[in-house]
Design an enzyme around this catalytic site. Structure first.
Site, PDB file in Angstrom:
ATOM      1  N   GLU A   1       0.835  -1.218   0.000  1.00 34.41           N
ATOM      2  CA  GLU A   1       0.000   0.000   0.000  1.00 34.41           C
ATOM      3  C   GLU A   1       0.865   1.263   0.000  1.00 34.41           C
ATOM      4  OE1 GLU A   1      -3.496  -0.030   2.474  1.00 34.41           O
ATOM      5  OE2 GLU A   1      -3.854  -2.141   2.036  1.00 34.41           O
TER       6      GLU A   1
HETATM    7  C1  LIG Z   1       2.001  -9.933   1.194  1.00 34.01           C
HETATM    8  C2  LIG Z   1       1.748  -9.021   0.042  1.00 34.01           C
HETATM    9  C3  LIG Z   1       0.455  -8.625  -0.240  1.00 34.01           C
HETATM   10  C4  LIG Z   1       0.204  -7.795  -1.338  1.00 34.01           C
HETATM   11  N1  LIG Z   1      -1.094  -7.496  -1.672  1.00 34.01           N
HETATM   12  C5  LIG Z   1      -1.338  -6.863  -2.854  1.00 34.01           C
HETATM   13  C6  LIG Z   1      -2.677  -6.727  -3.356  1.00 34.01           C
HETATM   14  O1  LIG Z   1      -3.644  -7.119  -2.703  1.00 34.01           O
HETATM   15  N2  LIG Z   1      -2.857  -6.162  -4.573  1.00 34.01           N
HETATM   16  C7  LIG Z   1      -1.814  -5.707  -5.325  1.00 34.01           C
HETATM   17  O2  LIG Z   1      -2.046  -5.195  -6.420  1.00 34.01           O
HETATM   18  N3  LIG Z   1      -0.532  -5.795  -4.866  1.00 34.01           N
HETATM   19  C8  LIG Z   1      -0.271  -6.376  -3.666  1.00 34.01           C
HETATM   20  N4  LIG Z   1       1.020  -6.516  -3.215  1.00 34.01           N
HETATM   21  C9  LIG Z   1       2.100  -5.896  -3.953  1.00 34.01           C
HETATM   22  C10 LIG Z   1       2.695  -4.714  -3.212  1.00 34.01           C
HETATM   23  O3  LIG Z   1       1.799  -3.636  -3.269  1.00 34.01           O
HETATM   24  C11 LIG Z   1       4.070  -4.431  -3.844  1.00 34.01           C
HETATM   25  O4  LIG Z   1       4.942  -5.371  -3.287  1.00 34.01           O
HETATM   26  C12 LIG Z   1       4.538  -3.031  -3.615  1.00 34.01           C
HETATM   27  O5  LIG Z   1       3.790  -2.161  -4.409  1.00 34.01           O
HETATM   28  C13 LIG Z   1       6.006  -2.844  -3.958  1.00 34.01           C
HETATM   29  O6  LIG Z   1       6.272  -3.304  -5.238  1.00 34.01           O
HETATM   30  P1  LIG Z   1       7.449  -4.354  -5.489  1.00 34.01           P
HETATM   31  O7  LIG Z   1       7.380  -5.360  -4.433  1.00 34.01           O
HETATM   32  O8  LIG Z   1       7.417  -4.795  -6.878  1.00 34.01           O
HETATM   33  O9  LIG Z   1       8.786  -3.492  -5.232  1.00 34.01           O
HETATM   34  P2  LIG Z   1       9.613  -2.679  -6.309  1.00 34.01           P
HETATM   35  O10 LIG Z   1       8.729  -1.648  -6.945  1.00 34.01           O
HETATM   36  O11 LIG Z   1      10.354  -3.601  -7.168  1.00 34.01           O
HETATM   37  O12 LIG Z   1      10.620  -1.913  -5.353  1.00 34.01           O
HETATM   38  C14 LIG Z   1      11.796  -2.507  -4.799  1.00 34.01           C
HETATM   39  C15 LIG Z   1      12.395  -1.492  -3.821  1.00 34.01           C
HETATM   40  O13 LIG Z   1      12.726  -0.279  -4.511  1.00 34.01           O
HETATM   41  C16 LIG Z   1      12.056   0.830  -3.917  1.00 34.01           C
HETATM   42  N5  LIG Z   1      11.671   1.748  -4.970  1.00 34.01           N
HETATM   43  C17 LIG Z   1      10.932   1.487  -6.081  1.00 34.01           C
HETATM   44  N6  LIG Z   1      10.788   2.601  -6.830  1.00 34.01           N
HETATM   45  C18 LIG Z   1      11.449   3.593  -6.166  1.00 34.01           C
HETATM   46  C19 LIG Z   1      11.671   4.979  -6.430  1.00 34.01           C
HETATM   47  N7  LIG Z   1      11.160   5.586  -7.489  1.00 34.01           N
HETATM   48  N8  LIG Z   1      12.381   5.674  -5.527  1.00 34.01           N
HETATM   49  C20 LIG Z   1      12.870   5.097  -4.414  1.00 34.01           C
HETATM   50  N9  LIG Z   1      12.706   3.800  -4.128  1.00 34.01           N
HETATM   51  C21 LIG Z   1      12.004   3.055  -4.990  1.00 34.01           C
HETATM   52  C22 LIG Z   1      10.847   0.209  -3.206  1.00 34.01           C
HETATM   53  O14 LIG Z   1      10.388   1.017  -2.144  1.00 34.01           O
HETATM   54  C23 LIG Z   1      11.437  -1.090  -2.701  1.00 34.01           C
HETATM   55  O15 LIG Z   1      12.168  -0.859  -1.534  1.00 34.01           O
HETATM   56  C24 LIG Z   1       1.282  -7.320  -2.123  1.00 34.01           C
HETATM   57  C25 LIG Z   1       2.581  -7.717  -1.815  1.00 34.01           C
HETATM   58  C26 LIG Z   1       2.817  -8.568  -0.766  1.00 34.01           C
HETATM   59  C27 LIG Z   1       4.232  -9.015  -0.522  1.00 34.01           C
END
Ligand SMILES: Cc1cc2nc3c(=O)[nH]c(=O)nc-3n(C[C@H](O)[C@H](O)[C@H](O)COP(=O)(O)OP(=O)(O)OC[C@H]3O[C@@H](n4cnc5c(N)ncnc54)[C@H](O)[C@@H]3O)c2cc1C
Length: 634
Positions: free
Chosen positions: A418
């Site tokens: 979120e």
């Molecule tokens: C248990 C769980 C439940 C979830 N539930 C849902 C759900 O119900 N529906 C849904 O759609 N998604 C869901 N998600 C997905 C969740 O919202 C994403 O994991 C989250 O948006 C982060 O994306 P990512 O994991 O791909 O990280 P990435 O975007 O790959 O980021 C990796 C790291 O880089 C950082 N980062 C990325 N971009 C930037 C930037 N521009 N500047 C600085 N730092 C940056 C991030 O903060 C993170 O630390 C869920 C995930 C989990 C693990």
């Protein structure tokens, strides 16, 4: 990767920003305490006096029945052990109306306020964070909330009664290649006769294995990212996996494939191309549910810390009397009071609908997810070896099965989903510097011509001539300022002064770095974190004063919290200009280039030929559907 696998979209940083910017709500129709705070204007009048909640005997009655149910029928330890929420819990919660907490009464829901809804989540989450996440994903981001704000009357009539009666919903935005950056979205909704045909794979959908109604974000060619309500068992949908995590073991979280799934056109929510705007707007209040779980974790941590630290004797005293442990207990108590005060205040100002609360909700999500994690970490430390031991193992040895390690594991995800902490920093900072960007936009825009730059220069001159003098003096410098707050007045005077300093610092940074400021994430993160501390300090003072008769001891916690928060804020102010940010960026580049690879020597990396981010192949599923169907109650 085979040639037929779908490649990640090639999206530049500029395009990604443009997509995020287009989805941003740029208008402010109502006053915002948070926005004013970052501009150096401490508008205490927007949050004080503490807004009184509307009396809702029906909501109080629901909370009482919910509490009785979770106490007697919900076994959090069993859910953790079995990594499964029993069917009976789905039925029990449905009977109580818990799947319709946020749904209006006219559609069969309970129509709870944000305050009552969050109290319910805190309660449920304190017994099983996985069940808390089920309810919160269902109504804060799942189908009910987007439909409430953007749905047509026909959509509300068709779907909301089903959800209020206990059907579960999920929100599907994330994909293997789409995390924080939605511009890369690969799921496509192609227009066909009478509707759209969806193709794509969605990752990590909470409730995705059990949901019968889904909100799916997909790209409509030439129109942009669009939100659809989709029937969970429409032909062509396969739940390919149930994912497992560090915590929240009971979570029903899926990988879901869409292969030629037909969605009727009346299931588009809010219009074509409005998907991201819907997701962001939904989260304005949706973000309040996650801190509700953090408050529950804080309260549980405090209870365990209190009992254990008084009983456990080492070196001749209860451990709670050793200063090192005492400091941790004080931190847990003060921080829990602050998280709850911030959350309740944010809910109340959301409910009375006079203020825009998007910054406050974002601040409380950021603050609570970070601080609750520290709270749980301190709890594990206070419990010593038992903090690292599982509840079942403690119980098997004949000891009280307190779940400190589970609290820590379950909380960890809150800093990621979120809106990760890093993204929350950017999102809030974007609002904090908005005033500067809107007056100086063309000055710093490399694509703007000389004429536009000159006009922007004149606009900026007029704005700063009016604004800067207001940052020099304020009520925080008057010794009698905020005297009505008694011993807490000094803290509010600090908040007022710090708010002006925050705005001055942002202005200096803007003049120094101009358009490059948006890349100074260390600086921006600190600005936002200071803002969060100031909001938390304001919330505890206003609450303590409002409750001074029925709970006078609250003022002690408010005072303690403010003293702790002030030290953190001062450290952040100092680090604005004295830090290793530039050096860190350089070092990270060198790490990524492999310059320090020698440091990894002497360890063994398990062999794997798998990609870090898996591509996906369009087409029908090649694995069995692992959907979990909750049978009707017998
Ligand atoms: C248990 C769980 C439940 C979830 N539930 C849902 C759900 O119900 N529906 C849904 O759609 N998604 C869901 N998600 C997905 C969740 O919202 C994403 O994991 C989250 O948006 C982060 O994306 P990512 O994991 O791909 O990280 P990435 O975007 O790959 O980021 C990796 C790291 O880089 C950082 N980062 C990325 N971009 C930037 C930037 N521009 N500047 C600085 N730092 C940056 C991030 O903060 C993170 O630390 C869920 C995930 C989990 C693990």
């Amino acid at each position: 990767m085979t040639t037929t696998q779908r490649k990640p979209a090639d999206v530049s940083e500029k395009q990604a920003r443009r997509v995020a910017e287009a989805a941003r709500e740029s208008e402010w129709r109502k006053p915002s305490f948070g926005k004013e705070l970052f501009l150096g204007r401490f508008r205490l009048d927007l949050i004080d006096p503490w807004p009184g909640p509307e009396p809702r005997p029906d909501a109080d009655d629901f909370l009482a029945r919910l509490e009785a149910y979770v106490r007697s029928e919900m076994d959090g330890a069993a859910i953790e052990r079995d990594a499964r929420i029993p069917d009976e819990v789905f039925h029990g919660l449905a009977r109580l109306g818990a799947f319709g907490m946020k749904i209006d009464k006219e559609y069969g829901g309970l129509g709870l306020s944000n305050l009552h809804y969050c109290k319910a989540l805190t309660l449920v989450g304190s017994v099983s964070p996985a069940v808390g996440a089920l309810l919160s994903a269902h109504q804060s981001i799942g189908v009910p909330q987007p439909l409430k704000i953007f749905g047509s009357p026909a959509q509300k009539k068709a779907f909301l009664p089903r959800l209020a009666a206990g059907e579960v919903s999920a929100f599907l935005l994330t994909e293997p290649d789409v995390g924080s950056d939605p511009a890369r979205l690969g799921t496509v909704a192609e227009p066909v006769e009478g509707g759209y045909r969806l193709n794509g794979v969605k990752l990590w959908a909470t409730n995705g294995t059990v949901a019968t109604l889904l909100v799916v974000m997909a790209r409509v060619p030439d129109k942009g990212i669009t939100a659809f309500v989709v029937e969970g068992d429409a032909p062509g949908i396969t739940v390919e996996r149930r994912n497992e995590f560090l915590g929240l073991r009971g979570l029903e979280n899926s990988v879901t494939r869409f292969h030629d799934v037909f969605v009727p056109e009346e299931n588009v929510i809010g219009g074509l191309g409005k998907g991201l705007r819907i997701a962001l707007t939904t989260l304005n209040t949706g973000r309040l549910s996650l801190p509700a779980m953090c408050v529950g974790a804080g309260k549980r941590s405090l209870g365990i810390a209190r009992e254990w630290s008084a009983q456990r004797v080492q070196w001749g005293r209860p451990v709670g009397q050793h200063e090192a442990v005492a400091k941790k207990i004080a931190f847990i108590a003060a921080t829990t009071y602050a998280m709850e005060s911030m959350l309740d205040l944010s809910c109340l100002i959301a409910d009375d609908d006079r203020n825009d609360i998007r910054i406050e909700a974002a601040l409380v999500k950021l603050f609570a997810s970070e601080m609750a994690w520290q709270v749980a970490d301190e709890l594990v430390q206070i419990r010593g070896g038992r903090g690292f031991e599982k509840a079942d193992s403690l119980s098997a040895r004949g000891e009280r099965p307190s779940e400190a390690e589970q609290i820590l594991r379950d909380l960890r995800i809150n800093r990621i989903f979120e809106g990760s902490t890093e993204i929350m920093h950017l999102l809030i900072a974007r609002e904090a510097v908005d005033a500067h960007l809107s007056v100086a936009g063309d000055i710093i825009d490399p694509d703007a011509g000389l004429g536009r730059k000159a006009r922007a220069g004149a606009r900026a001159g007029a704005f700063y001539a009016r604004w800067l003098p207001t940052l020099a003096v304020g009520r925080g410098q008057t010794p009698a300022g905020y005297a009505e707050f008694g011993p807490l007045a000094a803290h509010l005077r600090y908040v007022e002064r710090a708010s002006r300093k925050l705005a001055r610092s942002t202005f200096y940074a803007m003049s120094r770095w101009q358009g490059k400021l948006e890349r100074k994430q260390g600086f921006l993160g600190r600005i936002v974190d200071i803002g969060a501390e100031l909001y938390a300090m304001s919330a505890v003072c206003v609450r303590a004063r409002a409750e001074r008769r029925e709970r006078p001891e609250g003022a002690e916690l408010a005072d303690l919290f403010c003293r702790q928060a002030r030290l953190r804020a001062e450290a952040l102010f100092a680090a604005l200009w004295d830090n290793t940010d530039a050096l860190d960026v350089k070092a990270a580049r060198r790490v990524l280039d492999g310059r320090y690879a020698f440091l990894e020597e002497g360890t063994v990396t398990p062999p794997s030929d798998k990609a870090w981010v898996a591509g996906w192949q369009p087409g029908p599923a090649t694995v069995d559907d692992v959907r979990r169907r909750i049978p009707p109650p017998s």
